[in-house]
Design a protein around this motif. Structure first.
Motif, PDB file in Angstrom:
ATOM      1  N   ASN C 535       0.849  -1.193   0.000  1.00 16.63           N
ATOM      2  CA  ASN C 535       0.000   0.000   0.000  1.00 16.63           C
ATOM      3  C   ASN C 535       0.884   1.242   0.000  1.00 16.63           C
ATOM      4  OD1 ASN C 535       0.720   0.573   2.810  1.00 16.63           O
ATOM      5  ND2 ASN C 535      -0.580  -1.176   3.301  1.00 16.63           N
ATOM      6  N   MET C 536       0.243   2.412  -0.109  1.00 18.85           N
ATOM      7  CA  MET C 536       0.995   3.661  -0.215  1.00 18.85           C
ATOM      8  C   MET C 536       1.789   3.936   1.061  1.00 18.85           C
ATOM      9  SD  MET C 536       0.414   4.614  -3.230  1.00 18.85           S
ATOM     10  CE  MET C 536       0.726   6.326  -3.562  1.00 18.85           C
ATOM     11  N   LYS C 537       1.212   3.585   2.193  1.00 18.32           N
ATOM     12  CA  LYS C 537       1.888   3.836   3.463  1.00 18.32           C
ATOM     13  C   LYS C 537       3.233   3.117   3.506  1.00 18.32           C
ATOM     14  CE  LYS C 537       2.001   5.738   7.463  1.00 18.32           C
ATOM     15  NZ  LYS C 537       1.583   5.206   8.753  1.00 18.32           N
ATOM     16  N   ARG C 554      -3.874   8.737  -0.157  1.00 16.39           N
ATOM     17  CA  ARG C 554      -3.569   8.490   1.256  1.00 16.39           C
ATOM     18  C   ARG C 554      -4.695   7.711   1.915  1.00 16.39           C
ATOM     19  NH1 ARG C 554      -0.036  11.919   4.099  1.00 16.39           N
ATOM     20  NH2 ARG C 554       1.437  12.890   2.673  1.00 16.39           N
ATOM     21  N   ASN C 555      -4.356   6.650   2.632  1.00 19.53           N
ATOM     22  CA  ASN C 555      -5.395   5.909   3.356  1.00 19.53           C
ATOM     23  C   ASN C 555      -5.031   5.721   4.823  1.00 19.53           C
ATOM     24  OD1 ASN C 555      -3.379   4.050   2.825  1.00 19.53           O
ATOM     25  ND2 ASN C 555      -4.794   2.333   2.848  1.00 19.53           N
ATOM     26  N   TRP C 556      -4.587   6.823   5.418  1.00 20.09           N
ATOM     27  CA  TRP C 556      -4.334   6.772   6.858  1.00 20.09           C
ATOM     28  C   TRP C 556      -4.600   8.124   7.452  1.00 20.09           C
ATOM     29  CZ3 TRP C 556      -0.647   6.666   3.089  1.00 20.09           C
ATOM     30  CH2 TRP C 556       0.271   7.735   3.062  1.00 20.09           C
TER      31      TRP C 556
END
Lengths: 110, 319, 556
Positions: C535-537, C554-556
């Motif tokens: 994932n991007m993180k 962004r997924n956080w």
């Protein structure tokens, strides 16, 4: 509009049984499918049931299943597939993963 | 499927419902109820020509943590958005009920030591709520689950886990809020109305659902942890969730009661206080809220690593 | 015979001076024009029928100037001939809707592909030709020289020097072609500063500078979220790594834009490491700063990356890796598309990427019957550079295997670029990836194009990787064998169903077709656990916090 069901059966020479009693893999997400494999006395045959919203591709399903069963020399096996628009490659990958799972030696056995 | 040891190191976000269920309890202890072989799928979807799943998108079963039985409910977001229909709803409701019945049987069998054998329910949410294809049945299932959660109150702890891609929205957001303890990862999201619906109702200026960073700032684990909606924030690993469950089940039961968000006069007063604070802050962004609760340069919290965030983040004090 | 003194040799210069003189009415100081006077300025200095360039590509856009040009009075300015890299913004086609522009020579139109096809049919747009980037840049210096160019830069100073920085991209080539043929250059900038980090375009080559109300738009086109990579992309990636990268020891590479190559980038530190390929492949890239390349860079796979353009969010990471990327003395990257394309055309050993359709001969296209997509830069990479004269191992090996070449050059050794297409037999909704005749033919008919737009021609294509197998087309003796090899990897598409199993077996024996089994690849291993970042993180973590993903990722 109801779900479409494809039934396929194949008997090949010198078939092998799967190692475990049963195995399951996959999630019926969009473009994906689940595969249930169960060992069953079918006089050496493989019986497959595919349930899918998609019609008109029975021929391709049959070809994919035929090559999977023949290449892996499978028999006495029940395969049940719930599909949601998976492409043939995704079907092939999931079948391979289900078979790997069905033949896996569990840690408990070692 | 990966073995138990491999699952421990796996990302909770990446895993599917069955992997999570297996990995959240002690090694080798998970037994699935109504497993795929039982073919307990939705009776409604075939009529509508919609794909079915052998488990109807939810994995339920029993495992152990030490000597405690743990009833695991694990939703699969990739099957129709993790939505709750008649079958998946019944599986969820009756698994909790099974936990309650087990409590009674344990009390009978172990009158002295039943407390250390008290069953626990763990729900891993990955859902947008009700399944629209079977809406009435799905809504009834929501009500039934709520009802059974109330029955379980002060008897067995119910722990919510939120760390999957879809998060926990819609009616299931209410259900999660009604449980005793919520554990989230930073990838988890918790809310009632989904981002797209808010945008549709309130306009893009109010809430731009395509701005994922903003959506996660507003509904994601870091924000919910600062606000206290989530009791714990853990790393995105199955074992991080499992270890936290282990920690929680060993807490005195009175303390678990303190973690609740709703269900007492004190809780109601707290929620009203939160509304007052919201009026006072009048926030434009979640970051304003973080600042209000004492975080200096709150925007820097966004990109901190998990460990740094846990060290630095100041949480809203719950009185 | 005319008298020498009657001949005017500097009419362009005189005309330009006149136009600039009348534009001076809008100048506040130096070269600065207030944004509110933009439309009036354009109406003053542009003349009907001018060749006009609006800077923009698949990344940055001179969007404010494009919107302003749309607002000029079509009675004053009309029949413009646009010569520009892309038709990407709504405003680019609004120009034609409003009758301001009439003809276009361009390279790429992805986001406007449907509308463009429609306008062509309706007679609103005349297409001169569809080019590759480098080809179009070439024509700027021959017969498509812009009279007026409107470019975008991050900063200008008071004198009018420009800083185009990380996203320099097409600006240098446009400005040079325009200014050195006496044209006029207008720049929109994000800010005016006292001192620039460095001068990318000297003030003498810029006539008017406008501080735009908003920063220019940049599309993060090369950002691929690993969370969306599928098992079948991973399988093709594994096959490509083992059957092509390792087989040929390919060191100098350009990757296409899709998820297949993103998967390969993320497989290098895992599967690539397992195969012991580090140092043996993938040392040099001509590539935009792909976020998915970060794990491979961080684990020491990559020696050098030259970029066509910048990628939003990668600024700090790139700046902190000056051993790898091309960084100016000021500490920031300068991308220059013309150089990137030149490097990509001449100095690479392999192009690998996806496409929409491959025909029975091996020609491929991203056009459909109702979409004029254009080419961008891909064909410059996805083609054998006929002017190439230096040799590398993988180039020579591929050429030595290229049986058909001997019919053309006899016994002289000649290498060949590996041009590889990664193709899923069926895309979404079961659209076949292999097809007898390309939809590009229908498009050519519908849109009145002289030739069907082909992204990669069959004679340049050397390999196809589908999930069924790899077709080593360079090893085919003739077109018949080539067609059979394509059918053999076309799976269950109509074209694939024509494959003769006996013939396919023969091709496998000859090493012209290799299945995952032939390659020793366990299909059941093809899953996301092989990705170095899921994932991007995790990409941000690999970058040690230097990569700053755009909001939508962004997924956080």
């Amino acid at each position: 509009m109801a779900l479409h069901e494809i039934n396929y059966q194949l008997l090949i020479e010198n078939p092998k049984k799967i190692r475990k009693e049963w195995a399951h893999i996959g999630v019926v997400g969009s473009g994906d499918l689940e595969v249930l494999m169960e060992r069953k006395d079918l006089n050496g045959a493989v019986q497959v049931k595919v349930v899918t919203p998609v019609t008109g591709f029975d021929f391709i399903w049959n070809r994919v299943l035929e090559s999977f069963i023949t290449e892996n020399q499978l028999g006495d096996l029940l395969i049940e597939i719930n599909d949601n628009n998976a492409t043939p490659i995704v079907v092939s990958i999931r079948l391979a993963q289900a078979l790997a799972e069905a033949n896996r030696v569990e840690e408990e056995e070692i | 499927m990966l073995n138990w040891e491999e699952l421990q190191e796996s990302s909770f976000l990446e895993s599917n419902a069955r992997e999570r269920a297996k990995g959240l309890v002690d090694k080798g202890s998970f037994v699935e109820l109504l497993n795929p072989r039982d073919r307990f799928h939705s009776p409604h979807l075939p009529v509508l020509g919609e794909a079915i799943a052998l488990d109807d998108g939810i994995v339920v079963g029993i495992g152990k943590i030490g000597i405690r039985p743990v009833f695991v409910i694990s939703q699969e977001g990739r099957f129709i958005g993790g939505s709750l229909g008649e079958v998946s709803g019944a599986k969820m409701a009756y698994t909790i009920k099974l936990g309650l019945e087990t409590l009674e049987r344990i009390k009978e069998k172990y009158p002295e030591s039943w407390e250390e054998r008290r069953p626990t329910v763990v729900i891993s949410f990955e859902t947008g709520g009700v399944r629209l294809h079977e809406a009435n049945a799905g809504l009834l299932a929501h009500a039934e689950v709520m009802d059974i959660i109330q029955d379980a109150r002060k008897k067995i702890p119910i722990i919510s886990l939120i760390g999957s891609k879809l998060g926990c929205f819609g009616g299931m957001g209410f259900v999660a809020a009604a449980t005793d303890v919520i554990i989230m990862s930073e990838f988890g999201r918790l809310g009632l109305t989904g981002p797209e619906v808010i945008e549709q109702e309130m306009g893009k200026d109010e809430f731009d659902a395509s701005n994922r960073a903003m959506v996660y700032r507003t509904t994601g684990g870091r924000h919910k942890y600062i606000l206290g909606d989530s009791n714990y924030l853990v790393q995105d690993k199955i074992n991080a969730f499992r270890e936290k469950i282990q920690e929680v089940v060993h807490l005195p039961f009175d303390q678990i009661e303190q973690y609740r968000r709703i269900g007492s006069l004190q809780n109601v007063l707290q929620q009203m206080e939160l509304i007052n604070e919201a009026l006072e802050i009048n926030p434009n962004d979640a970051i304003d809220v973080w600042g209000f609760y004492g975080n200096e340069n709150p925007e820097t919290l966004l990109d901190l690593s998990f460990d740094q965030f846990m060290q630095k983040a100041v949480r809203r004090e719950i009185r | 015979m005319r008298n020498d003194t009657d001949v005017v040799w500097d009419s362009l210069k005189r005309d330009t001076e006149q136009r600039i003189q009348s534009g001076k009415a809008f100048i506040q100081s130096g070269k600065l024009v207030d944004a509110k006077d933009t439309i009036a300025l354009l109406e003053t200095i542009i003349k009907p029928g001018d060749k006009v360039n609006l800077e923009g590509n698949n990344q940055k856009q001179a969007d404010f100037l494009a919107e302003s040009l749309c607002k000029v009075d079509p009675k004053i300015i009309h029949d413009l001939h646009m010569v520009q890299s892309v038709l990407a913004l709504d405003s680019h086609l609004d120009l034609f809707e409003k009758g301001i522009a009439k003809k276009v020579d361009f390279s790429f139109s992805g986001p406007q592909a449907n509308r463009l096809a429609k306008y062509v049919q309706e007679g609103k747009v005349q297409i001169g030709a569809i080019h590759t980037y480098l080809e179009l840049f070439g024509r700027y210096f021959v017969d498509l020289t812009p009279r007026i160019s409107m470019v975008a830069a991050y900063q200008a100073d008071k004198q009018g020097n420009l800083y185009t920085g990380f996203n320099t991209e097409d600006t240098p080539v446009i400005v040079e072609a325009t200014k050195f043929k006496q044209g006029i250059v207008i720049a929109q900038v994000n800010e005016i500063v006292d001192k620039l980090p460095r001068v990318d375009i000297p003030a003498e080559w810029v006539d008017f500078v406008i501080k735009a109300p908003k920063p220019f738009y940049v599309e993060p086109l090369f950002t691929r979220d690993p969370a969306l990579i599928t098992d079948s992309q991973i399988l093709r990636g594994m096959m490509a790594l083992k059957g092509i990268y390792a087989e040929y020891g390919v060191q100098r590479i350009n990757h296409g834009i899709g998820f297949d190559t993103a998967a390969i980038e993320l497989l290098l530190p895992t599967y690539g490491e397992e195969l012991g390929l580090k140092g043996k492949i993938c040392s040099y890239f001509v590539l935009n700063p792909h976020p998915t390349l970060i794990p491979a860079i961080e684990t020491g796979w990559v020696k050098s990356v030259h970029s066509f353009g910048g990628e939003l969010g990668m600024e700090d990471y790139v700046a902190a890796r000056s051993d790898i990327f091309f960084i100016g003395p000021d500490g920031t990257m300068r991308s220059n598309r013309a150089f990137g394309q030149t490097a990509g055309h001449y100095a690479l050993d392999m192009f690998i990427g996806g496409t929409l359709q491959i025909d029975q001969y091996g020609n491929s296209s991203t056009a459909t019957a109702s979409r004029v997509t254009g080419f961008g830069g891909a064909p410059n990479m996805g083609a054998d550079a006929k002017g190439r004269r230096h040799s590398t191992d993988s180039w020579l090996k591929c050429g030595n295997e290229y049986t058909m070449n001997h019919q053309l050059v006899g016994d002289i050794p000649r290498g060949k670029r590996l041009v590889v297409q990664l193709q899923e037999t069926f895309r979404e909704k079961r659209a076949p990836g292999f097809i007898e005749k390309l939809d590009a033919w229908k498009l050519a008919e519908n849109a009145g194009l002289e030739i069907p737009p082909v992204m990669i021609y069959s004679d340049d294509l050397t390999h196809i990787v589908s999930e069924v197998g790899i077709a080593y087309l360079n090893r085919c003796a003739d077109m018949e064998e080539r067609k059979a090899a394509i059918r053999a990897v076309a799976g269950y598409t109509e074209l694939g169903l024509l494959a003769d199993p006996k013939e396919t077996r023969k091709l496998r024996q000859k090493g012209i077709v290799k299945t995952p089994e032939d390659l020793g690849i366990d299909v059941s291993r093809a899953n996301r656990s092989l990705l170095a970042a899921k994932n991007m993180k995790e990409i941000v973590e690999w970058s040690k916090g230097l990569y700053n993903p755009p909001n939508r990722y962004r997924n956080w």
